[in-house]
Scaffold this motif. Structure first.
Motif, PDB file in Angstrom:
ATOM      1  N   TYR A 169     -45.109  60.148  27.263  1.00 43.30           N
ATOM      2  CA  TYR A 169     -44.489  61.239  26.514  1.00 43.30           C
ATOM      3  C   TYR A 169     -45.484  62.331  26.117  1.00 43.30           C
ATOM      4  CZ  TYR A 169     -41.187  57.409  26.137  1.00 43.30           C
ATOM      5  OH  TYR A 169     -40.359  56.347  26.420  1.00 43.30           O
ATOM      6  N   VAL A 170     -46.230  62.791  27.095  1.00 46.47           N
ATOM      7  CA  VAL A 170     -47.198  63.865  26.863  1.00 46.47           C
ATOM      8  C   VAL A 170     -46.870  65.032  27.792  1.00 46.47           C
ATOM      9  CG1 VAL A 170     -49.623  64.550  26.985  1.00 46.47           C
ATOM     10  CG2 VAL A 170     -49.016  62.273  26.130  1.00 46.47           C
ATOM     11  N   SER A 171     -46.891  66.256  27.248  1.00 43.37           N
ATOM     12  CA  SER A 171     -46.768  67.478  28.033  1.00 43.37           C
ATOM     13  C   SER A 171     -48.047  68.280  27.887  1.00 43.37           C
ATOM     14  CB  SER A 171     -45.575  68.317  27.561  1.00 43.37           C
ATOM     15  OG  SER A 171     -44.357  67.667  27.844  1.00 43.37           O
ATOM     16  N   VAL A 172     -48.643  68.661  29.011  1.00 43.48           N
ATOM     17  CA  VAL A 172     -49.910  69.391  29.014  1.00 43.48           C
ATOM     18  C   VAL A 172     -49.700  70.706  29.756  1.00 43.48           C
ATOM     19  CG1 VAL A 172     -52.365  69.309  29.543  1.00 43.48           C
ATOM     20  CG2 VAL A 172     -51.128  67.172  29.054  1.00 43.48           C
ATOM     21  N   GLY A 173     -49.941  71.824  29.069  1.00 46.45           N
ATOM     22  CA  GLY A 173     -49.705  73.136  29.640  1.00 46.45           C
ATOM     23  C   GLY A 173     -50.766  73.568  30.631  1.00 46.45           C
ATOM     24  N   ASP A 174     -50.478  74.658  31.344  1.00 49.54           N
ATOM     25  CA  ASP A 174     -51.356  75.182  32.389  1.00 49.54           C
ATOM     26  C   ASP A 174     -52.773  75.388  31.875  1.00 49.54           C
ATOM     27  OD1 ASP A 174     -48.964  75.284  33.739  1.00 49.54           O
ATOM     28  OD2 ASP A 174     -48.874  77.473  33.858  1.00 49.54           O
TER      29      ASP A 174
END
Length: 334
Positions: free
Chosen positions: A276-281
């Motif tokens: 459950y991790v979101s990592v941006g550009d």
């Protein structure tokens, strides 16, 4: 079908993340909240969306261009409308009065939903609701035996109903709604100091308009840091079977525990990331353990152990285990 998205609020409960970015543009699983909302509404509509009207404050040209692209992504024309003063929900919607014609969906941009229905556009009005334990912070509805809405109550101080309005409305005749909203402003009719959409809906109901409740599978809030992190978790669950890791992301000597979203040119080195991790550009995670968190663009996490956290754009965190809410451009070394 036209969609109106009031989103001019300052997002104070989401600070520091809203100091540089409007709350509806904070990413959930790699896409801004407002884009997720528009896409989800478009999916349940039984007809093409021809216009998405965004009601905003002074967010700048870059944000406006981004909103136009969001409208275009669902095959619609975008339009920008300004709300200069926070005078209530009715006033906010009326700021986009040019879009109040034909079939209209009004959706406030701090809530997301999941649903498995198709919108029945033959209904005169649909108000989406969800049962809540404490209805006092919400507008609520009362129903009769025919499952029709008999009463709208804004933030009841005593118990009236536990069916909270989630902030998504369908009106068959947008022009009719426009006239009722204008009536409130022309006669200075306020509730708790503001012009309220529920007052206009109550007037429409008293004139014979039949409103029915709509039920969603899940109602997801984006009002504060913890709620937004949880919403990110749920969306990653929903879309876990799609491609969530960009081909340009580099993962070296690291463990990825899905579902995880990795944007363009993300670098993960000697780390454990997920679930459950979101990592941006353009962001980097090195020598760290990260779970259940949102890390936005061009941010670095080094020698850290974090969970239930949000890190903004161009931030840097290096340190010890934490439950964080770090804004844009911050540097924290501990």
């Amino acid at each position: 079908m036209r969609i109106i998205i009031p989103m001019a609020g300052m997002g104070k409960r989401m600070r520091p993340h809203t100091l540089t970015v409007p709350k509806p543009l904070i990413p959930i699983a790699g896409k801004p909240i407002v884009q997720r909302l528009v896409e989800d509404i478009a999916k349940v509509c039984n007809q093409p969306v021809e216009q998405v009207a965004f009601v905003i404050g002074d967010f700048g040209k870059e944000v406006e261009n981004q909103l136009m692209d969001i409208a275009k992504s669902v095959g619609a024309q975008g339009s920008i409308h300004y709300q200069d003063q926070p005078l209530g929900t009715a006033h906010a919607i009326l700021c986009a009065k040019e879009a109040l014609q034909g079939n209209v969906v009004v959706a406030f941009a701090d809530t997301l939903f999941k649903a498995d229905f198709t919108l029945d556009s033959s209904k005169e009005g649909i108000i989406w609701v969800q049962q809540v334990e404490d209805p006092r912070p919400f507008g609520v509805v009362k129903l009769n035996e025919q499952n029709e809405i008999t009463e709208f109550v804004e933030k009841p101080e005593t118990f009236v109903s536990n069916l909270a309005i989630i902030g998504i409305y369908y009106i068959k005749d947008g022009n009719y709604l426009k006239n009722e909203l204008q009536y409130l402003l022309d006669h200075d009719i306020k509730d708790k100091g503001e012009y309220q959409l529920t007052n206009a809906l109550e007037n429409m109901k008293s004139k014979g308009t039949k409103f029915v409740p709509g039920q969603v599978t899940e109602w997801l809030d984006c009002g504060n840091k913890d709620a937004t992190v949880y919403t990110n978790q749920r969306y990653l669950e929903y879309i876990k079977d799609t491609q969530l890791i960009d081909a340009s992301a580099k993962v070296e000597n690291a463990v990825i525990i899905p579902p995880v979203y990795l944007g363009k040119n993300v670098q993960i080195q000697h780390a454990v990331v997920g679930p459950y991790v979101s990592v941006g550009d353009g962001s980097t995670i090195r020598d760290s353990v990260v779970k259940n968190s949102i890390i936005q663009k061009n941010t670095s996490v080094i020698n850290a152990n974090i969970s239930n956290s949000m890190l903004g754009n161009f931030a840097k965190f290096e340190g010890r285990p934490s439950d964080l809410s770090v804004g844009d451009y911050n540097v924290i070394i501990s």
